[in-house]
Design a protein around this motif. Structure first.
Motif, PDB file in Angstrom:
ATOM      1  N   LEU A 188       0.826  -1.197   0.000  1.00 45.90           N
ATOM      2  CA  LEU A 188       0.000   0.000   0.000  1.00 45.90           C
ATOM      3  C   LEU A 188       0.866   1.255   0.000  1.00 45.90           C
ATOM      4  O   LEU A 188       1.922   1.301   0.626  1.00 45.90           O
ATOM      5  CB  LEU A 188      -0.915   0.015   1.221  1.00 45.90           C
ATOM      6  N   ILE A 189       0.383   2.271  -0.710  1.00 47.88           N
ATOM      7  CA  ILE A 189       1.014   3.589  -0.690  1.00 47.88           C
ATOM      8  C   ILE A 189       0.232   4.435   0.315  1.00 47.88           C
ATOM      9  O   ILE A 189      -0.865   4.931   0.018  1.00 47.88           O
ATOM     10  CB  ILE A 189       1.005   4.238  -2.082  1.00 47.88           C
ATOM     11  N   THR A 190       0.736   4.577   1.515  1.00 49.21           N
ATOM     12  CA  THR A 190       0.013   5.244   2.584  1.00 49.21           C
ATOM     13  C   THR A 190       1.000   5.859   3.565  1.00 49.21           C
ATOM     14  O   THR A 190       2.183   5.494   3.591  1.00 49.21           O
ATOM     15  CB  THR A 190      -0.904   4.246   3.320  1.00 49.21           C
ATOM     16  N   ASP A 191       0.491   6.787   4.360  1.00 49.94           N
ATOM     17  CA  ASP A 191       1.296   7.420   5.404  1.00 49.94           C
ATOM     18  C   ASP A 191       1.095   6.765   6.765  1.00 49.94           C
ATOM     19  O   ASP A 191       1.789   7.131   7.721  1.00 49.94           O
ATOM     20  CB  ASP A 191       0.937   8.910   5.506  1.00 49.94           C
ATOM     21  N   PRO A 245      -1.271 -13.136   5.201  1.00 42.46           N
ATOM     22  CA  PRO A 245      -1.412 -13.044   6.668  1.00 42.46           C
ATOM     23  C   PRO A 245      -0.059 -12.905   7.346  1.00 42.46           C
ATOM     24  O   PRO A 245       0.950 -13.460   6.919  1.00 42.46           O
ATOM     25  CB  PRO A 245      -2.100 -14.363   7.040  1.00 42.46           C
ATOM     26  N   ARG A 246      -0.057 -12.129   8.440  1.00 47.42           N
ATOM     27  CA  ARG A 246       1.125 -11.948   9.274  1.00 47.42           C
ATOM     28  C   ARG A 246       0.735 -12.184  10.730  1.00 47.42           C
ATOM     29  O   ARG A 246      -0.347 -11.801  11.171  1.00 47.42           O
ATOM     30  CB  ARG A 246       1.716 -10.538   9.106  1.00 47.42           C
ATOM     31  N   ILE A 247       1.620 -12.804  11.475  1.00 47.55           N
ATOM     32  CA  ILE A 247       1.336 -13.127  12.868  1.00 47.55           C
ATOM     33  C   ILE A 247       1.302 -11.842  13.692  1.00 47.55           C
ATOM     34  O   ILE A 247       2.188 -10.988  13.579  1.00 47.55           O
ATOM     35  CB  ILE A 247       2.397 -14.109  13.416  1.00 47.55           C
ATOM     36  N   ASN A 248       0.252 -11.718  14.514  1.00 49.69           N
ATOM     37  CA  ASN A 248       0.092 -10.588  15.436  1.00 49.69           C
ATOM     38  C   ASN A 248       0.108  -9.243  14.715  1.00 49.69           C
ATOM     39  O   ASN A 248       0.603  -8.250  15.243  1.00 49.69           O
ATOM     40  CB  ASN A 248       1.178 -10.601  16.521  1.00 49.69           C
ATOM     41  N   ASP A 279      -0.063   0.346   8.130  1.00 46.76           N
ATOM     42  CA  ASP A 279      -0.394  -0.193   6.812  1.00 46.76           C
ATOM     43  C   ASP A 279       0.817  -0.297   5.893  1.00 46.76           C
ATOM     44  O   ASP A 279       0.704  -0.867   4.801  1.00 46.76           O
ATOM     45  CB  ASP A 279      -1.453   0.677   6.127  1.00 46.76           C
ATOM     46  N   LYS A 280       1.963   0.235   6.301  1.00 50.44           N
ATOM     47  CA  LYS A 280       3.123   0.208   5.406  1.00 50.44           C
ATOM     48  C   LYS A 280       3.713  -1.191   5.266  1.00 50.44           C
ATOM     49  O   LYS A 280       4.320  -1.504   4.239  1.00 50.44           O
ATOM     50  CB  LYS A 280       4.192   1.179   5.918  1.00 50.44           C
ATOM     51  N   ASP A 281       3.557  -2.019   6.297  1.00 50.80           N
ATOM     52  CA  ASP A 281       4.133  -3.360   6.256  1.00 50.80           C
ATOM     53  C   ASP A 281       3.175  -4.408   5.713  1.00 50.80           C
ATOM     54  O   ASP A 281       3.521  -5.589   5.663  1.00 50.80           O
ATOM     55  CB  ASP A 281       4.578  -3.773   7.671  1.00 50.80           C
TER      56      ASP A 281
END
Length: 687
Positions: A378-381, A407-410, A385-387
C-alpha cells in the motif's frame, strides 16, 4: 483348526407372521471352540442399525439352556437354525466351507436365493407368504413410518422447455442447465426439490459460483394438480353450499350453510408417479426424471415391481442459440459484465459491450488458466499499513483482477480476500485496468486504495517476456534503447568495475540479484522502471545447477535420523561389514544402497539416492566406515547449527534441485555499450 472359520449365508425368518424378513446375515462358525458369530450384511439406506447381531459365543440349543451347544451338524443349507430367539434360514455357504464339508462327507445342497421364497422354508405354510401392499398411500400411517423410517427415494432430472408441456401452468420459457434433485421420503409421503447448478451465472462482481445446492421446495406433500388445492381451507373445504329460500322476498333470499362443504382430497404425488422418463409438475414447472440412485432402483424392483431405466438429459444435445445483436449504447461502468449468450457457454466469444469507446472486456481464447501474480504494498502514510503485503492476481482470459492479503502473525489485520475477482474501472469511468498497467514498479488504484507493485513471480516474468508486444515494460529492445541513452562511457566503466569486484575468479558471472541492483543504481536518475531493469538482466541469465555437497547431505541425513530417534547405526555398520568379503573397507554403490534399505533408515528415497551419489568414489566404490561416522548423529554435538535446509518434503526437494541464478555481465555491458564485444574495456584489465 485354530484358523479355520466356516461362513454361511442366511436370511431372518419372522415367527409371528411366518414370512421372510429383509435382513440378510452371515453366520461364522469357529471350529476351534464351536462358537458362532452373526453379522448382518450392510445395506444402503436401510433405515436401521446394522453390523454384528450376535457376538462370538457358544449358543445353546432350542430345547434347553443346559443342553449341548449348537455345533456344525445343526447348521445345514436349506434348514432353519435358531440363535438367541431369532430364526435364520441358511441359504448358502462360501466355496471354502463347501469344500471342507464335502471332505467330511457332509456335502451341502446347492445354494438357495439370497432372499428365498416362503415355499422353500420348512414348517411354513403358503398362507405365510410375504405380501406387499399394492394400494397407496398406506392404510396405516404409523406402521408406514416405522417400516420406512429413514428411507429416501432420490431422483435426478432437468427442467423441461415451457413449449413442451408447461404452457398455461407457469412453466419456464427456455431451457436451463440445472440438475434437479427430487427426494421422496417414504415415512410420511413428503418430497423436497433441490437444484444443483451446472453452469451458474458468472458475474464480474460475484465471481465465486455457488457450491451448495439450492433448496427450491421444502419438505411437504406435492399435489399432482395445483389447481385442485387453490381456494381450499385448512379443513379441506373449497366452498359453502348456498340455500335458495323460496317464498321469501320474492324468491331472492339466499342463505349460506355454516358448515363447510367437504371437498374431495387432492391427489398427491406417489411413488407410482415417479418413473424415469416421465414428467411431473413441481413448483409450477415441469420436471423430467432422468436417473435415480441404487436404493431407489432396488426398491422399485422388489416392492413396486417396476424397472427404472435411466434416460439421457436433453440439454446435452441442444444446439447453441443465435448470438444477440451487439450493443452500441454504453452501460453503467459498475456493470460491465454482459449476460451469458448460452447457459452452456457463459463467457461471450467476442466483445460487444462498449464503455466510453473502450472495450469492456478483452476475451482471450486459450488463456482460461493463465494468471499473472504480482507482489504489492500500500502507498500510505499510516505506519500500521506500510508493512502489509498483498498479492495481485490478473486473469488474462477476461482481464479481471483479484487481490489477496498475505497473513502476518500478530499484525492485527484481517488477511485473506481483499478484493474479489472483477473488472477494475478507472476513476474517470472510461475503460478498466488492463495488462499494460501492471508491471513491477507500477502504481495502480484498486478498490480506492493505491498500490505499488514490488515483485512478480517467475511465470509472470516469463509470460510477459514471451508476449513483449503486449507488455512494453517487459520488451528488451525498448528497455535497451532507453538504457543506452542514459548511460555514458564513464558510467558503464563504473558499472563494469562494480561487477568485477564481486567476481574475483574472472568467470564473467555474478548473481542476478546483485546485477539487477547495480544496474538499477546506475540508472537511478532515468525514467526506466524496475520491470525494464529486470528485463535487461534476465536476458543474460544462466541457471547453473548447484546441488547440496556431501557434508550438507550427511548433515541433513543425520538430522532426519535424530528426528526419528534412530539407534540402529551399529546394525548398519555390521551389515556393511558382512557384505565386505575382502575386508577392504570399500563396497559398491548398489550394495551400500541395499544395506541402507535393509536397515530401514527413516530417510526419504530421494535423499538416499543423492547421498550415495555424493559419496561415490572411483569405480563406483563407497567407503562405508566414513559414511557411518557421518550419519551417526550421536557424534555430532552441534548438529542443529546451520542446517542446509528444512526437514519438510518441499524444502528437501527444493534443496536437491537447487540452482544458481547468475547473470553474464560481460554480454550485458556489451549490449549497453552498443558493440559486439566490450572492445573499449579490453585494455583496462576489467574483462
Amino acid at each position: 483348526m485354530g484358523d479355520k472359520i466356516l461362513c454361511f449365508g442366511a436370511v431372518e425368518v419372522e415367527d409371528e407372521g411366518g414370512g421372510v424378513g429383509r435382513r440378510t446375515v452371515r453366520i461364522y462358525y469357529y471350529l476351534e471352540d464351536d462358537t458362532i458369530r452373526v453379522v448382518e450384511t450392510p445395506t444402503h439406506n436401510a433405515g436401521g442399525v446394522q453390523g454384528t447381531l450376535v457376538g462370538r459365543q457358544r449358543v445353546a440349543t432350542e430345547s434347553s439352556p443346559l443342553a449341548p451347544h449348537l455345533n456344525l451338524s445343526n447348521i445345514k443349507v436349506g434348514e432353519c437354525v435358531k440363535v438367541l430367539g431369532r430364526r435364520y434360514m441358511v441359504t448358502s455357504c462360501d466355496p471354502a466351507t463347501r469344500t471342507y464339508l464335502t471332505s467330511l462327507g457332509m456335502a451341502p445342497p446347492p445354494d438357495l436365493l439370497p432372499h428365498p421364497s416362503p415355499e422353500a422354508i420348512p414348517e411354513l405354510t403358503g398362507a405365510a407368504k410375504l405380501q406387499f401392499m399394492g394400494d397407496w398411500p398406506k392404510t396405516h400411517p404409523l406402521a408406514t413410518f416405522v417400516m420406512h423410517s429413514g428411507q429416501v427415494l432420490r431422483f435426478y432430472g432437468e427442467w423441461v422447455d415451457g413449449s413442451v408441456m408447461a404452457e398455461g401452468v407457469g412453466g419456464v420459457t427456455e431451457r436451463v442447465t440445472e440438475r434437479v434433485e427430487l427426494r421422496y421420503y417414504l415415512e410420511d409421503d413428503t418430497a423436497e426439490v433441490r437444484v444443483h447448478h451446472l453452469t451458474p451465472h458468472q458475474h464480474a462482481l460475484t465471481p465465486t459460483p455457488p457450491t451448495l445446492p439450492t433448496k427450491l421446495l421444502r419438505r411437504s406433500p406435492i399435489p399432482k394438480d395445483a389447481s385442485e388445492v387453490l381456494g381450499a381451507s385448512s379443513l379441506g373445504a373449497e366452498s359453502r353450499p348456498t340455500l335458495n329460500l323460496l317464498g321469501l322476498r320474492g324468491g331472492r333470499a339466499h342463505l349460506k350453510d355454516r358448515r363447510p362443504q367437504a371437498g374431495a382430497r387432492p391427489g398427491m404425488l406417489t411413488p407410482y408417479d415417479l418413473v424415469l422418463g416421465s414428467e411431473v409438475r413441481v413448483c409450477g414447472r415441469v420436471l423430467r426424471l432422468c436417473e435415480c440412485d441404487a436404493f431407489t432402483t432396488t426398491y422399485y424392483k422388489n416392492v413396486l415391481h417396476i424397472d427404472q431405466v435411466p434416460v439421457e438429459y436433453q440439454y446435452l444435445y441442444r444446439k447453441l442459440t443465435v448470438p444477440p445483436v451487439p450493443r452500441t449504447t454504453p452501460l453503467d461502468p459498475r456493470w460491465l459484465e454482459e449476460h451469458p449468450r448460452d447457459p452452456l457457454h457463459p463467457f461471450p466469444t467476442s466483445v460487444t459491450t462498449l464503455v466510453g469507446g473502450y472495450h469492456a472486456r478483452d476475451i482471450r481464447d486459450g488463456c482460461e488458466g493463465t494468471i499473472l501474480r504480482f507482489g504489492a504494498k500500500l502507498i500510505t502514510d499510516k505506519e500500521k499499513d506500510k508493512d502489509r503485503e498483498f498479492v495481485v492476481n490478473f486473469y488474462v482470459f477476461d482481464s479481471t483482477i483479484s487481490v489477496y492479503e498475505i497473513p502476518r502473525i500478530n499484525s492485527g489485520q484481517r488477511a485473506g480476500m481483499f478484493l474479489g475477482r472483477g473488472l477494475v474501472v478507472y476513476e474517470g469511468g472510461e475503460g478498466h485496468v488492463s495488462a499494460q498497467d501492471l508491471y513491477v514498479g507500477a502504481c495502480v488504484t484498486l478498490n480506492a486504495h493505491d498500490f505499488t507493485l514490488t515483485s512478480a513471480d517467475e511465470f509472470t516474468q516469463a509470460y510477459m517476456e514471451r508476449h513483449a508486444d503486449e507488455f512494453p515494460q517487459a520488451n528488451y529492445n525498448v528497455a535497451l534503447d532507453a538504457a543506452r541513452r542514459c548511460l555514458d562511457h564513464h558510467q558503464l566503466t563504473a558499472l563494469l568495475r562494480q561487477y568485477t569486484s564481486h567476481d574475483p575468479d574472472k568467470t564473467g558471472f555474478v548473481p542476478t540479484t546483485l546485477a539487477t541492483k547495480a544496474l538499477a543504481d546506475a540508472l537511478g536518475g532515468s525514467e526506466l522502471s524496475r520491470q525494464q531493469v529486470a528485463a535487461l538482466t534476465r536476458r543474460h541469465r544462466h541457471l547453473r545447477a548447484s546441488p547440496l555437497s556431501r557434508q550438507q547431505l550427511t548433515h541433513l541425513a543425520a538430522l532426519h535420523l535424530k528426528r526419528h530417534n534412530f539407534h540402529g547405526m551399529d546394525e548398519l555398520r555390521a551389515g556393511l561389514q558382512g557384505r565386505d568379503k575382502e575386508r577392504c573397507g570399500l563396497l559398491g554403490a548398489g550394495c551400500v544402497r541395499a544395506a541402507l534399505l535393509a536397515t530401514r533408515l527413516p530417510l526419504p528415497p530421494a535423499l538416499i539416492d543423492a547421498l550415495i551419489d555424493s559419496v561415490k568414489g572411483e569405480g563406483e566404490q563407497v567407503e562405508y566406515e566414513s559414511l557411518c561416522r557421518d550419519l551417526d548423529w550421536r557424534l555430532r554435538p552441534h548438529i542443529h547449527t546451520t542446517p542446509p535446509c528444512q526437514l519438510d518434503e518441499a524444502s528437501l526437494t527444493a534443496g536437491l534441485r537447487r540452482v544458481e541464478d547468475l547473470t553474464d555481465y560481460v554480454n550485458l555491458v556489451a549490449d549497453l555499450e552498443g558493440s559486439a564485444a566490450t572492445h573499449h574495456f579490453a585494455g583496462t584489465g576489467l574483462v
